[in-house]
Enzyme design. Structure first.
Site, PDB file in Angstrom:
ATOM      1  N   HIS A 175      -8.769  -3.598   2.188  1.00 54.81           N
ATOM      2  CA  HIS A 175      -9.153  -2.988   3.472  1.00 54.81           C
ATOM      3  C   HIS A 175     -10.140  -1.822   3.253  1.00 54.81           C
ATOM      4  O   HIS A 175      -9.828  -0.685   3.549  1.00 54.81           O
ATOM      5  CB  HIS A 175      -7.856  -2.494   4.127  1.00 54.81           C
ATOM      6  CG  HIS A 175      -7.947  -2.092   5.563  1.00 54.81           C
ATOM      7  ND1 HIS A 175      -8.787  -1.108   6.022  1.00 54.81           N
ATOM      8  CD2 HIS A 175      -7.275  -2.527   6.658  1.00 54.81           C
ATOM      9  CE1 HIS A 175      -8.624  -0.957   7.322  1.00 54.81           C
ATOM     10  NE2 HIS A 175      -7.731  -1.791   7.739  1.00 54.81           N
ATOM     11  N   ASP A 235     -13.194  -4.335  16.353  1.00 51.79           N
ATOM     12  CA  ASP A 235     -12.031  -4.789  15.559  1.00 51.79           C
ATOM     13  C   ASP A 235     -12.051  -6.311  15.584  1.00 51.79           C
ATOM     14  O   ASP A 235     -11.518  -6.941  16.487  1.00 51.79           O
ATOM     15  CB  ASP A 235     -10.726  -4.265  16.169  1.00 51.79           C
ATOM     16  CG  ASP A 235      -9.570  -4.385  15.186  1.00 51.79           C
ATOM     17  OD1 ASP A 235      -8.504  -3.779  15.458  1.00 51.79           O
ATOM     18  OD2 ASP A 235      -9.735  -5.051  14.148  1.00 51.79           O
ATOM     19  N   ARG A 280       0.806  -1.228   0.000  1.00 55.93           N
ATOM     20  CA  ARG A 280       0.000   0.000   0.000  1.00 55.93           C
ATOM     21  C   ARG A 280       0.832   1.268   0.000  1.00 55.93           C
ATOM     22  O   ARG A 280       0.302   2.357  -0.162  1.00 55.93           O
ATOM     23  CB  ARG A 280      -0.971   0.017   1.178  1.00 55.93           C
ATOM     24  CG  ARG A 280      -0.299   0.078   2.551  1.00 55.93           C
ATOM     25  CD  ARG A 280      -1.346   0.208   3.661  1.00 55.93           C
ATOM     26  NE  ARG A 280      -0.740   0.144   4.992  1.00 55.93           N
ATOM     27  CZ  ARG A 280      -1.399   0.410   6.111  1.00 55.93           C
ATOM     28  NH1 ARG A 280      -2.685   0.747   6.073  1.00 55.93           N
ATOM     29  NH2 ARG A 280      -0.805   0.328   7.285  1.00 55.93           N
ATOM     30  N   GLU A 327     -13.486  -5.740   5.408  1.00 53.95           N
ATOM     31  CA  GLU A 327     -12.281  -6.081   4.657  1.00 53.95           C
ATOM     32  C   GLU A 327     -12.308  -7.541   4.224  1.00 53.95           C
ATOM     33  O   GLU A 327     -12.474  -8.436   5.066  1.00 53.95           O
ATOM     34  CB  GLU A 327     -11.059  -5.825   5.531  1.00 53.95           C
ATOM     35  CG  GLU A 327     -11.017  -4.405   6.082  1.00 53.95           C
ATOM     36  CD  GLU A 327     -10.211  -4.307   7.358  1.00 53.95           C
ATOM     37  OE1 GLU A 327     -10.601  -3.569   8.265  1.00 53.95           O
ATOM     38  OE2 GLU A 327      -9.171  -4.984   7.426  1.00 53.95           O
TER      39      GLU A 327
HETATM   40  O1  TA6 Z   1      -8.832  -3.090  10.063  1.00 55.45           O
HETATM   41  C1  TA6 Z   1      -8.214  -3.798  11.051  1.00 55.45           C
HETATM   42  C2  TA6 Z   1      -6.915  -3.112  11.473  1.00 55.45           C
HETATM   43  O2  TA6 Z   1      -5.901  -4.067  11.544  1.00 55.45           O
HETATM   44  C3  TA6 Z   1      -7.142  -2.398  12.813  1.00 55.45           C
HETATM   45  O3  TA6 Z   1      -6.566  -3.139  13.872  1.00 55.45           O
HETATM   46  C4  TA6 Z   1      -6.489  -1.038  12.614  1.00 55.45           C
HETATM   47  O4  TA6 Z   1      -5.113  -1.091  12.922  1.00 55.45           O
HETATM   48  C5  TA6 Z   1      -6.748  -0.809  11.131  1.00 55.45           C
HETATM   49  O5  TA6 Z   1      -6.479  -2.086  10.544  1.00 55.45           O
HETATM   50  C6  TA6 Z   1      -5.991   0.342  10.506  1.00 55.45           C
HETATM   51  O6  TA6 Z   1      -4.643   0.047  10.397  1.00 55.45           O
HETATM   52  P1  TA6 Z   1      -3.665   1.192   9.754  1.00 55.45           P
HETATM   53  O7  TA6 Z   1      -2.307   0.565   9.746  1.00 55.45           O
HETATM   54  O8  TA6 Z   1      -4.176   1.492   8.374  1.00 55.45           O
HETATM   55  O9  TA6 Z   1      -3.805   2.388  10.661  1.00 55.45           O
END
Ligand code: TA6
Length: 304
Positions: free
Chosen positions: A171, A215, A101, A279
């Site tokens: 995501h 989460d 990403r 996701e």
């Molecule tokens: O979407 C699940 C997750 O792993 C959460 O725990 C949170 O960390 C989110 O992704 C966002 O992660 P990022 O690294 O984009 O801030």
């Protein structure tokens, strides 16, 4: 930058339908407008930052504080998570959610499809920078089709000499009118890992309501969403967003709620009220083992 944009348009622009231009902070993006929908895709991370079917409200949520810095994750839209989901299993200094990403992808194909949809394909191959993080040769293709639905297909291929194990996720951040007025169907009866409660395993005995930080990693969800509708019912916007997936047995549902939103510099304090992440993932035990030459495709179809 200008030369790159000119060269991209010379090779890949589709008259009045797909053009490359400088986006936020000058990062190159593809702007797609066809008779069915509009969309935006940044080359950094092959990151879809907008999708809006004609006559509808935007389907994806973007943070108003997204930073669009080179080699930094963009908050919102559809981050491409690969080759691991979450923190690196061994080295916590490696980037959360892998490196796909934050790398700049290359455009490989653009095409107008017979039904009026627009196809854009981007590719990422291993480099010395990726091999320093993950010692494998790979080819990653993201195929995006923009029409009345948004289809996103992430195909990973092992181009090396030894088997590798890769996880990942699409995501997706979905835009909702008020997160307190939605519910999510399609996960009833499924077990999930509650990442906010010691990773305890629980069972979903109702629709999913978001009334606090959530989460969760739902598992054994193969084809859940194609059997039934995995969908967000939005009572405020009076719409349903459906998500069909394949190549995935795990579905992540995330909302940071108030405190976590305040703690993220690229997330507006009240922004949690207008979004939810659903996701399509290969997370936890759903990682995929690819022998040399083998491929895996993780895909998500989003529609109203
Ligand atoms: O979407 C699940 C997750 O792993 C959460 O725990 C949170 O960390 C989110 O992704 C966002 O992660 P990022 O690294 O984009 O801030």
């Amino acid at each position: 930058m200008e030369n790159q944009i000119e060269s991209l348009n010379a090779q890949f622009a589709l008259t009045d339908e797909l053009r490359f231009q400088p986006g936020e902070n000058g990062l190159p993006k593809a702007q797609i407008n066809n008779g069915l929908a509009s969309a935006e895709v940044y080359l950094q991370g092959a990151h879809i930052t907008a999708f809006q079917p004609r006559g509808s409200e935007p389907v994806l949520w973007m943070s108003s504080l997204a930073q669009f810095q080179r080699n930094k994750a963009i908050r919102g839209g559809v981050p491409v998570i690969w080759p691991w989901f979450g923190p690196h299993a061994i080295d916590k200094h490696k980037p959360q959610h892998g490196f796909a990403r934050t790398m700049e992808w290359q455009v490989s194909t653009t095409k107008t499809l017979p039904d009026g949809s627009t196809l854009l394909q981007l590719q990422l191959n291993d480099t010395s920078a990726t091999r320093a993080l993950w010692p494998h040769a790979f080819e990653l293709n993201l195929t995006i089709t923009v029409g009345t639905e948004l289809t996103i297909e992430l195909t990973s291929r092992n181009t090396g000499e030894k088997t590798f194990t890769a996880g990942g996720a699409l995501h997706s951040y979905f835009a909702v009118g008020d997160v307190k007025k939605i519910h999510i169907d399609g996960l009833l009866g499924r077990h999930y890992i509650d990442q906010l409660d010691g990773n305890r395993i629980k069972q979903q005995n109702d629709a999913v309501y978001i009334r606090e930080e959530v989460d969760r990693i739902y598992f054994d969800t193969e084809d859940t969403c194609t059997e039934g509708i995995c969908a967000i019912f939005d009572a405020q916007l009076l719409r349903q967003i459906y998500i069909k997936r394949s190549g995935s047995h795990t579905t992540v549902v995330w909302n940071p709620w108030e405190n976590k939103a305040k703690a993220m510099a690229d997330f507006p304090d009240g922004g949690y009220r207008q979004m939810v992440c659903i996701e399509t993932a290969n997370a936890v035990d759903d990682v995929r083992h690819l022998a040399p030459g083998e491929t895996h495709t993780l895909s998500q179809i989003i529609g109203l």
